[in-house]
Design an enzyme around this catalytic site. Sequence first.
Site, PDB file in Angstrom:
ATOM      1  N   CYS A  83      -4.043  -6.314  -6.613  1.00 16.12           N
ATOM      2  CA  CYS A  83      -4.337  -7.391  -7.571  1.00 16.12           C
ATOM      3  C   CYS A  83      -3.065  -7.847  -8.274  1.00 16.12           C
ATOM      4  O   CYS A  83      -2.896  -9.032  -8.566  1.00 16.12           O
ATOM      5  CB  CYS A  83      -5.354  -6.920  -8.617  1.00 16.12           C
ATOM      6  SG  CYS A  83      -6.981  -6.467  -7.969  1.00 16.12           S
ATOM      7  N   CYS A 143      -5.694  -1.846  -9.994  1.00 18.46           N
ATOM      8  CA  CYS A 143      -5.637  -2.371  -8.623  1.00 18.46           C
ATOM      9  C   CYS A 143      -4.246  -2.924  -8.325  1.00 18.46           C
ATOM     10  O   CYS A 143      -3.892  -4.011  -8.794  1.00 18.46           O
ATOM     11  CB  CYS A 143      -6.713  -3.442  -8.437  1.00 18.46           C
ATOM     12  SG  CYS A 143      -6.601  -4.352  -6.881  1.00 18.46           S
TER      13      CYS A 143
END
Length: 326
Positions: free
Chosen positions: A82, A79
């Site tokens: 993230c 991700c």
Amino acid sequence: MQPRNMSMSGVVDLAAVKAAQEAKTKAEQARAEAVRQGGGGAVSPADLVIDVDEAGFESDVLQRSAEVPVVIDFWAEWCEPCKQLSPVLERLAVEYNGRFLLAKIDVDANQMLMQQFGIQGIPAVFAVVAGQALPLFQGAAGEAQIRQTLDQLVQVAEERFGLTGLTVDPDAAPEGGGAVPEAEEPVGPYDALLEAAVQALDAGDLGGAIQAYKNVLTDDPGNPEAQLGLAQAELLHRVQGLDPQQVRANAAGNPKDVGAQITAADLDLVGGHVEDAFGRLIETVGRTAGDDRDAVRVRLLELFEVVGADDPRVVAARRALARALF
């Protein structure tokens, strides 16, 4: 992008007066028991950020939430948003000096916890206060917004539950033993510019981050860190301020609207829905031609850069794109 649930208003729903009083009583009892058993001492700054799995969730999160608000960062290695958000949360955990504890949970390794929290996309950030869970936000967020939410969290935790946080001793050794690791000094000709870009991202200054990355690429067009950073910053800049519900409604109601599909794909990717973003644009490539098709193809290639060329989802999407084009 305006993160969802970027306020503490949900606390009132999760903790009605009676429930709040019961939780506060339990928290006080838990703190008293910890003191009786010799716990509740000072912690080191390194102990303010912990990795948590399903086996340790009860002790590391639920039980600890009786003495300090626990902020949960649901993330995954693949991700990219993230990777922008997590360092900000980690830095703020140390800066807030024990007013909250940051628990990091890898969703790929802890699918059950992801399901229990009802998470549809990452990054997703929750808090647990005196055993009660509440959503903070999902998706990308600027540092100013994050600080506002954390300030509200610690205020609610103190006023409603009596949680004043942990005592932090900078000289204390981490619970795992050893000294707090020293931060490595950056080396390299473009580190100052790259650091400026990261600081701009942390401050929510996406325009400044984009310019800083472009400054590196002007002298070093092949710099991989600047290329990736620029792709990520431009993506976040494109979705900043969008209304997710309206964007998705526009895309669903206008499948032939290339702009609507491109914008929805950006939003999909920021929310962690990588395959959805790629699939949406590949389908759009298949039903368009000329300049419209080229615009979709270019945006898809840009999103490939954000995720990373070696990611298996990018490899699969490249094959699907080739089939759609030829």
